[in-house]
Each structure stands twice: as C-alpha cells, then as structure tokens.
Motif scaffolding. Structure first.
Motif, short mmCIF file in Angstrom:
data_model
loop_
_atom_site.label_atom_id
_atom_site.label_comp_id
_atom_site.label_asym_id
_atom_site.label_seq_id
_atom_site.Cartn_x
_atom_site.Cartn_y
_atom_site.Cartn_z
N UNK A 72 0.70 -1.09 0.00
CA UNK A 72 -0.21 -0.06 -0.08
C UNK A 72 0.81 1.25 0.08
N UNK A 73 1.73 1.07 0.75
CA UNK A 73 2.85 2.23 0.95
C UNK A 73 3.54 2.55 -0.37
N UNK A 74 3.98 1.65 -1.04
CA UNK A 74 4.61 1.49 -2.37
C UNK A 74 3.82 2.06 -3.28
N UNK A 75 2.44 1.72 -3.20
CA UNK A 75 1.41 2.21 -4.27
C UNK A 75 1.31 3.57 -4.33
N UNK A 76 1.09 4.18 -3.05
CA UNK A 76 0.85 5.52 -2.84
C UNK A 76 2.28 6.45 -3.25
N UNK A 77 3.13 6.14 -2.82
CA UNK A 77 4.60 6.64 -3.06
C UNK A 77 4.73 6.80 -4.79
N UNK A 78 4.36 5.52 -5.42
CA UNK A 78 4.46 5.65 -6.81
C UNK A 78 3.65 6.75 -7.47
N UNK A 134 0.96 12.83 4.99
CA UNK A 134 2.10 13.11 5.75
C UNK A 134 3.45 12.45 5.50
N UNK A 135 3.18 11.13 5.19
CA UNK A 135 4.28 10.27 4.80
C UNK A 135 4.99 10.93 3.81
N UNK A 136 4.38 11.22 2.67
CA UNK A 136 4.77 11.78 1.42
C UNK A 136 5.54 13.04 1.70
N UNK A 137 4.85 13.93 2.67
CA UNK A 137 5.61 15.11 2.95
C UNK A 137 6.91 15.02 3.65
N UNK A 138 7.04 13.98 4.42
CA UNK A 138 8.38 13.74 5.07
C UNK A 138 9.48 13.40 4.30
N UNK A 139 8.99 12.31 3.65
CA UNK A 139 9.83 11.75 2.49
C UNK A 139 10.50 12.97 1.60
N UNK A 140 9.73 13.82 1.16
CA UNK A 140 10.17 14.86 0.49
C UNK A 140 10.97 15.69 1.07
N UNK A 141 10.71 16.04 2.33
CA UNK A 141 11.29 17.09 3.09
C UNK A 141 12.94 16.25 3.37
N UNK A 142 12.85 15.14 3.67
CA UNK A 142 14.43 14.77 4.18
C UNK A 142 15.13 14.18 2.95
N UNK A 143 14.32 14.12 1.92
CA UNK A 143 15.03 13.75 0.59
C UNK A 143 15.75 15.00 0.17
N UNK A 202 16.77 10.30 10.20
CA UNK A 202 16.66 11.76 9.89
C UNK A 202 15.09 11.95 10.12
N UNK A 203 14.10 11.25 10.38
CA UNK A 203 12.77 11.59 10.86
C UNK A 203 12.15 10.14 11.27
N UNK A 204 11.05 10.40 12.24
CA UNK A 204 10.38 9.13 12.55
C UNK A 204 8.89 9.38 12.88
N UNK A 205 8.22 8.28 12.34
CA UNK A 205 6.72 8.36 12.16
C UNK A 205 6.16 7.22 12.61
N UNK A 206 5.36 7.53 13.81
CA UNK A 206 4.76 6.53 14.42
C UNK A 206 3.27 5.93 13.54
N UNK A 207 3.19 4.62 13.64
CA UNK A 207 1.86 3.91 13.01
C UNK A 207 0.71 4.25 14.04
N UNK A 208 -0.47 4.42 13.40
CA UNK A 208 -0.71 4.43 11.97
C UNK A 208 -0.47 6.04 11.50
N UNK A 209 -0.31 6.15 10.38
CA UNK A 209 0.07 7.50 9.80
C UNK A 209 -0.75 7.77 8.51
N UNK A 210 -0.93 9.30 8.32
CA UNK A 210 -1.59 9.62 7.11
C UNK A 210 -0.45 9.43 5.97
#
Length: 216
Positions: free
Chosen positions: A15-21, A106-115, A95-103
């Motif tokens: 599910x995460x992979x699908x959303x990130x793609x 927010x995951x996409x925004x955090x990945x882009x920010x640390x990238x 670089x960052x820490x995200x507890x489950x469950x997550x939106x």
C-alpha cells in the motif's frame, strides 16, 4: 526520487509503495533487514522508509549501518509512538520518525522534506522560462496552460529540471526515476522522453546531448 520501503507487513508495504509511486517516486520494497542492507549496497536510495521492528537484521542495526555509510536518508516507522521511542530512534541517526498509524499525505511530505536535505537547495516551484513544475502538487504548466503528464513523465521532467542544465544519461534516469522492475536494456527512457517532448510543445525544451543523454 528513489525510495526503499522496508516493511515486514506485506499488505502495508504494498500500500505504501503504491501511494508513493502515485506521488511520482521510484519505489522498491523488501521485507526484512538483511534484504534491506543487501539492496542498499547495490542501489543508492535517496530515502529509506524503515520499519523499526523487522525480522532478520533489526531495524536499529539497519539504521546504524545506513547512517555510517552516509548514502541514504532514513525515515523510521514504528508501532510505538512514545516520546522515549522517538528520541531513541532519532539518536540512532534516523532523519525522521513517524509512528503508526500514519496519514499517507504526511508520509509523502516527510519523505520529500528529508530527501531535499541531501540536495542543493531548490525552490518549491521549479521554473524554466514559461515552464513551471510544482513537485508537491504534481502539476506542470507551460505558458500558463496545464500539461497532461503521466506520473513518470512528471518524474522525468522534475529530475531534468533539478539537474539545472546538466546532461543526464538514460542510465541515470533509469536508476533514479524507475524502480527495480525496470529492464536495464529497455527503451522506456527514450520513449518517455519522446512523449514528454511532444507534450511540452514548441519551442523544444529537452536537448539530446550526444553520448551525454538529455538536458533542459
């Protein structure tokens, strides 16, 4: 952006992979720490989304190894979201820490920010002449008109714009924009660039550099 998702819950990983793609990222997935370390020894990922409690090599040790190598940014996921757990995860070098469950947003925004931390500072909107691209909203326009680009075409355009005039080889595009499923002998890069050129219209923006690749 090339991302590795390390998650032993297969449905969540898929599910995460699908959303990130859908957000324009090239995503590979593994389900244990040993696979993660092996994959990271072969591919330079921009961000590793790492579940802390994974089988094989524990997520903490995977994080330490990746931080020591200083090749990828690490976003750690965990089912425990206490302050103590967050502090411990960050102290490992994540670089960052995200507890489950997550939106997912927010995951996409955090990945882009640390990238972005491992890249030269870039403006929130990428502009070249009358062409503009909003990486966050995944919207491209030229001359004020929206461009109907596929996720992969948007990703190629973003990568070429962030190269700032540097020639980017087809091999580099395949490595950074596509995932592990891409055939290294495929002509998909050439075909995607051709479609992108057509959609960008005239005057042409993408040059072919002999023995060098493509550049804007």
């Amino acid at each position: 952006m090339r991302v590795l998702v390390v998650e032993d819950q297969t449905e969540l990983a898929a599910s995460v992979a699908r959303v990130l793609r859908r957000a324009g990222m090239a995503v590979d997935v593994v389900h244990d720490g040993s696979e993660a370390l092996e994959r990271c020894s072969l591919v330079e990922y921009d961000v590793v989304v790492l579940d802390r409690d994974i089988p094989g090599v524990h997520g903490d040790e995977v994080c330490r190894t990746l931080v020591a190598g200083a090749t990828s940014r690490v976003l750690m996921l965990t089912a425990s979201g206490t302050i103590a757990d967050r502090v411990e995860g960050l102290s490992l070098g994540a670089d960052d820490y995200l507890p489950k469950p997550f939106a997912y947003a927010e995951l996409i925004a955090r990945i882009r920010a640390i990238g972005r931390r491992s890249q030269p500072a870039l403006p929130p909107i990428l502009v070249h002449g009358d062409l503009s691209l909003d990486p966050g909203k995944r919207i491209a326009t030229r001359g004020g008109e929206d461009l109907a680009l596929s996720p992969k075409e948007l990703a190629v355009l973003e990568y070429l714009l962030t190269a700032r005039g540097r020639a980017v080889s087809a091999e580099e595009l395949l490595e950074r924009v596509w995932d592990e499923a891409a055939d290294p002998f495929t002509t998909t890069v050439k075909a995607t660039v051709s479609r992108l050129r057509s959609k960008l219209g005239s005057p042409a923006l993408i040059d072919t550099v002999p023995r060098g690749g493509y550049r804007i």
